[in-house]
Structures are given as C-alpha cells and as structure tokens.
Design a protein around this motif. Structure first.
Motif, PDB file in Angstrom:
ATOM      1  N   LEU A  96       0.980  -1.126  -0.329  1.00  0.00           N
ATOM      2  CA  LEU A  96       0.023  -0.180   0.315  1.00  0.00           C
ATOM      3  C   LEU A  96       0.809   1.328   0.030  1.00  0.00           C
ATOM      4  CD1 LEU A  96      -2.541  -0.619   2.516  1.00  0.00           C
ATOM      5  CD2 LEU A  96      -3.539  -0.664  -0.307  1.00  0.00           C
ATOM      6  N   GLY A  97       2.216   0.724   0.143  1.00  0.00           N
ATOM      7  CA  GLY A  97       3.066   2.252   0.112  1.00  0.00           C
ATOM      8  C   GLY A  97       3.140   3.172   1.475  1.00  0.00           C
ATOM      9  N   VAL A  98       3.143   2.167   2.162  1.00  0.00           N
ATOM     10  CA  VAL A  98       2.650   2.467   3.988  1.00  0.00           C
ATOM     11  C   VAL A  98       3.893   2.644   3.867  1.00  0.00           C
ATOM     12  CG1 VAL A  98       1.967   2.426   6.370  1.00  0.00           C
ATOM     13  CG2 VAL A  98       0.423   2.105   4.289  1.00  0.00           C
ATOM     14  N   ALA A  99       4.719   1.528   3.535  1.00  0.00           N
ATOM     15  CA  ALA A  99       6.309   1.618   4.321  1.00  0.00           C
ATOM     16  C   ALA A  99       6.967   0.702   3.479  1.00  0.00           C
ATOM     17  CB  ALA A  99       6.262  -0.020   5.564  1.00  0.00           C
ATOM     18  N   GLY A 100       8.180   1.310   3.344  1.00  0.00           N
ATOM     19  CA  GLY A 100       8.958   1.493   1.653  1.00  0.00           C
ATOM     20  C   GLY A 100       9.712  -0.697   1.197  1.00  0.00           C
ATOM     21  N   ARG A 101      10.227  -1.865   2.604  1.00  0.00           N
ATOM     22  CA  ARG A 101      10.234  -2.837   2.402  1.00  0.00           C
ATOM     23  C   ARG A 101      10.286  -3.663   3.289  1.00  0.00           C
ATOM     24  NH1 ARG A 101      16.587  -0.946   1.307  1.00  0.00           N
ATOM     25  NH2 ARG A 101      15.377   0.784  -0.084  1.00  0.00           N
ATOM     26  N   VAL A 102      10.444  -4.668   2.882  1.00  0.00           N
ATOM     27  CA  VAL A 102      10.675  -5.948   3.833  1.00  0.00           C
ATOM     28  C   VAL A 102      11.590  -6.457   3.945  1.00  0.00           C
ATOM     29  CG1 VAL A 102       9.295  -7.889   5.254  1.00  0.00           C
ATOM     30  CG2 VAL A 102       7.564  -6.152   4.339  1.00  0.00           C
ATOM     31  N   VAL A 103      12.055  -6.673   5.298  1.00  0.00           N
ATOM     32  CA  VAL A 103      13.585  -7.486   4.743  1.00  0.00           C
ATOM     33  C   VAL A 103      14.265  -8.974   5.743  1.00  0.00           C
ATOM     34  CG1 VAL A 103      15.411  -5.228   4.758  1.00  0.00           C
ATOM     35  CG2 VAL A 103      14.248  -6.167   7.361  1.00  0.00           C
ATOM     36  N   GLU A 104      14.114  -9.621   5.443  1.00  0.00           N
ATOM     37  CA  GLU A 104      14.158 -11.056   6.066  1.00  0.00           C
ATOM     38  C   GLU A 104      14.488 -10.520   8.069  1.00  0.00           C
ATOM     39  OE1 GLU A 104      17.729 -13.556   5.231  1.00  0.00           O
ATOM     40  OE2 GLU A 104      16.619 -13.261   2.527  1.00  0.00           O
ATOM     41  N   ASP A 105      13.460 -11.964   8.364  1.00  0.00           N
ATOM     42  CA  ASP A 105      13.683 -12.160   9.614  1.00  0.00           C
ATOM     43  C   ASP A 105      15.064 -11.407  10.404  1.00  0.00           C
ATOM     44  OD1 ASP A 105      13.009 -12.428  11.683  1.00  0.00           O
ATOM     45  OD2 ASP A 105      12.816 -13.824  12.136  1.00  0.00           O
ATOM     46  N   GLY A 106      15.113 -10.506  11.028  1.00  0.00           N
ATOM     47  CA  GLY A 106      16.012 -10.422  12.011  1.00  0.00           C
ATOM     48  C   GLY A 106      17.897  -9.830  11.425  1.00  0.00           C
ATOM     49  N   CYS A 107      16.864  -9.212  10.379  1.00  0.00           N
ATOM     50  CA  CYS A 107      18.164  -8.492   9.371  1.00  0.00           C
ATOM     51  C   CYS A 107      17.883  -6.052   9.178  1.00  0.00           C
ATOM     52  CB  CYS A 107      18.044  -8.754   7.839  1.00  0.00           C
ATOM     53  SG  CYS A 107      19.270 -10.005   8.177  1.00  0.00           S
ATOM     54  N   VAL A 108      16.072  -6.518   9.960  1.00  0.00           N
ATOM     55  CA  VAL A 108      15.803  -5.293   9.699  1.00  0.00           C
ATOM     56  C   VAL A 108      17.220  -4.059   9.866  1.00  0.00           C
ATOM     57  CG1 VAL A 108      15.156  -4.581  12.452  1.00  0.00           C
ATOM     58  CG2 VAL A 108      14.011  -3.637   9.968  1.00  0.00           C
ATOM     59  N   LEU A 109      17.360  -3.731  11.571  1.00  0.00           N
ATOM     60  CA  LEU A 109      18.352  -2.730  11.893  1.00  0.00           C
ATOM     61  C   LEU A 109      19.660  -3.482  10.472  1.00  0.00           C
ATOM     62  CD1 LEU A 109      19.103  -1.069  13.628  1.00  0.00           C
ATOM     63  CD2 LEU A 109      19.479  -2.384  15.023  1.00  0.00           C
ATOM     64  N   GLU A 110      20.665  -4.793  10.339  1.00  0.00           N
ATOM     65  CA  GLU A 110      21.251  -4.142   9.856  1.00  0.00           C
ATOM     66  C   GLU A 110      20.846  -4.200   8.111  1.00  0.00           C
ATOM     67  OE1 GLU A 110      23.372  -8.158   7.082  1.00  0.00           O
ATOM     68  OE2 GLU A 110      22.772  -8.077   8.867  1.00  0.00           O
ATOM     69  N   GLU A 111      19.484  -3.934   7.640  1.00  0.00           N
ATOM     70  CA  GLU A 111      19.049  -2.745   6.289  1.00  0.00           C
ATOM     71  C   GLU A 111      19.438  -2.302   6.996  1.00  0.00           C
ATOM     72  OE1 GLU A 111      17.865  -2.917   2.256  1.00  0.00           O
ATOM     73  OE2 GLU A 111      18.885  -3.847   3.789  1.00  0.00           O
ATOM     74  N   ALA A 112      18.938  -1.318   7.853  1.00  0.00           N
ATOM     75  CA  ALA A 112      18.720   0.495   7.909  1.00  0.00           C
ATOM     76  C   ALA A 112      20.042   0.597   8.282  1.00  0.00           C
ATOM     77  CB  ALA A 112      17.843   0.464   9.270  1.00  0.00           C
ATOM     78  N   GLU A 113      21.261   0.500   8.766  1.00  0.00           N
ATOM     79  CA  GLU A 113      22.582   0.613   8.720  1.00  0.00           C
ATOM     80  C   GLU A 113      22.759   0.600   7.168  1.00  0.00           C
ATOM     81  OE1 GLU A 113      24.255  -2.122  11.437  1.00  0.00           O
ATOM     82  OE2 GLU A 113      23.631  -1.094  13.286  1.00  0.00           O
TER      83      GLU A 113
END
Length: 311
Positions: free
Chosen positions: A223-240
């Motif tokens: 719906l465009g509410v967020a940019g992407r979904v990443v693998e479990d446990g990797c959200v902070l790594e992706e943000a970094e």
C-alpha cells in the motif's frame, strides 16, 4: 483493568487476520511496570563514527516500548542533544536510525495515562495531547534523514512515529496498525496526516482509519505505507546499510537540502492536523464510554459504544 506485559506479548503470538483487528488491537495496550530503584534510560542514543550515522532506540521493552510522557520528555531532549551536536560539529553524523528495543518498535500510547484524562477539562487535554505529539514528532526537525527500522509491531501512536520517518523498513513480523477508532478515540500523533501522505488520499486509506485496521508488513509495503520488508532479524542491518549509503555514498549537502525540500512539502497541513487530532481526542476522553474500547479489546469482543448524542 489495563493489560499486563504478558497479555500484550501473547497478542503477537496469535495468528494474524485483518478480520480480527479488534482482537489484535491489544498490541496497542501498555502498562506501567513496578517501580525500580534506578530506572534505565527510556531513550538511548548511539553513534557509528565510521559510518557517520546515529541511532535512537526506544528502550522500554517490558511495555513493548509504549510511548509515555516520560519517554517523550527524554526523546525530545535526545533530539535536541543530537541537533546541537550536529550544528556544532561535535560529531559527524549524516543519518539517523530510529528503532525499538526488544520485540517491538512501539505498542502505542500509555493507555493508563490516557484513561486518567477522562475527568480533565477539554482544553487541558487538547493541549496535553498536542504537546505529547510534538515531543516525539520533533524528530522531523533534525536536518538529516531519519530511517525507521521497525523491528516488530508499530501500533497506534507507534505506527504514526514510524511513518513520520523519511524511510520506513519493516521486519517480516512487523504490524503497522491504526486501531484508534476501535479504542474509542480519534487518530492522533499525526496519523490522519501521515497515513494518507504515505499511501495517498484514497478510499483504502479512509477504510484503514475508520475501521481501525492493523496491516501486516506485506500489506503495508504493497500500500506504500512502508518502503520494504527484509529478512527476519535483518531490519536493523538493512537500515544501517541504507544509512551508510546516504551518509558516505552521497553528498551530505545535497541530502540535507533534499530532506528540507521533501519535508517542507510533506509538512504542509501537519500543524493543522495535529491541533485537530488533539482537539478531537480530548472530546473522546470526555465521553462516559471512554474506556469501553480498552475493556472490549481485553475481553476480545466488539466495543459497545454509546450513541453519538449520548454523554
């Protein structure tokens, strides 16, 4: 009686269904824990000097990072500290990551506090809510990009804070919910501004707010509410990783200029929305049935709200 921490945590173990948004709205509930002799900071600030990035962490995992007045004060103070450090070149940071400790980004507002406002004058509650919103949304005054690393549920005011970021990245188990109406109150914390800003002003946006829906991570991205979904446990790594790209791989002058340009457009009407939300929430707190929505969620039933013309 408000839910305890165990009840809140158990909500996220239930199988998720959009058709059971009222049940899953229990994610929004929060409690005050037993007093400690020395409480840890509710907001943590750290810096990665090599990547020229900073991270702010909401640090109340026992309540799934419920947004309280005390946390708001610390958050506002932290933003001011970081702003001063940037402006005086005390640190070199070009991007901020915003996340939560433990299993959630934020379970939303402190309902024990909100429930206590029912006997306060309307004008006092309206001003309190407005100041509460601003204590967290001040994050948008930073001159650098803000990336929300949503590591779990972001519900109610917590969802609004996540959407106030310039980039929002979700973990697979993240839920993004706006169940204000099922609680018995108007949307707050800029929810009526940020949700249509992110996904567009359309029928689906209206439905989410009016029905009080909670979205899965996949639905939120679609719906465009967020940019992407990443693998479990990797959200902070992706943000970094994204933060490093912005901080080291692009001109800081250009990035800051674009942040100013984007937010100038995005924030048109925000102040009016916040005042309107605060005023409408204050009206809701004055109802005799304020609190029925909380009880209904805890008892896993539909709320039995009074007629519009009732006190």
């Amino acid at each position: 009686m408000l839910s305890n921490t165990k009840t809140i945590t158990n909500i996220f173990r239930h199988k998720f269904s959009n058709n059971s948004a009222i049940v899953h709205f229990q994610a929004y509930l929060s409690t005050t824990t037993k007093p400690q002799t020395k409480s840890p900071p509710l907001v943590l600030l750290s810096h990665n000097h090599d990547a020229k990035t900073s991270t702010i962490t909401l640090n109340a995992p026992e309540t799934l990072n419920a947004l309280t007045v005390a946390m708001g004060h610390q958050f506002q103070s932290t933003i001011q500290t970081l702003t001063n450090q940037i402006q005086t070149s005390a640190i070199q940071t070009n991007c901020l990551i915003l996340t939560g400790s433990g299993k959630a980004f934020s379970s939303g507002g402190d309902l024990k506090w909100l429930k206590s406002l029912r006997n306060e004058p309307h004008h006092v509650n309206a001003e309190r809510m407005y100041n509460f919103y601003k204590s967290f949304l001040c994050v948008r005054t930073l001159p650098i990009p803000v990336i929300a690393a949503v590591n779990g549920p972001a519900v109610g005011a917590g969802a609004c804070l996540a959407l106030s970021a310039d980039v929002t990245i979700l973990s697979p188990d993240a839920k993004v919910g706006f169940p204000f109406s099922t609680l018995g109150i108007h949307a707050g914390m800029g929810g009526s501004h940020f949700l249509p800003l992110r996904m567009g002003r359309n029928h689906r946006c209206n439905e989410i707010l009016l029905r009080g829906e909670i979205l899965t991570s996949g639905e939120a991205v679609a719906l465009g509410v967020a940019g992407r979904v990443v693998e479990d446990g990797c959200v902070l790594e992706e943000a970094e990783r994204v933060a490093r790209d912005m901080s080291l791989g692009a001109s800081s002058l250009a990035v800051r200029g674009m942040i100013r340009t984007l937010r100038t457009r995005e924030d048109e009407g925000l102040e009016v929305a916040l005042r309107r939300e605060a005023d409408q929430q204050a009206f809701c707190y004055g109802r005799n049935d304020w609190g029925e929505g909380i009880d209904a969620v805890l008892e896993r039933r539909r709320g039995n709200f009074g007629d519009f013309y009732e006190r």
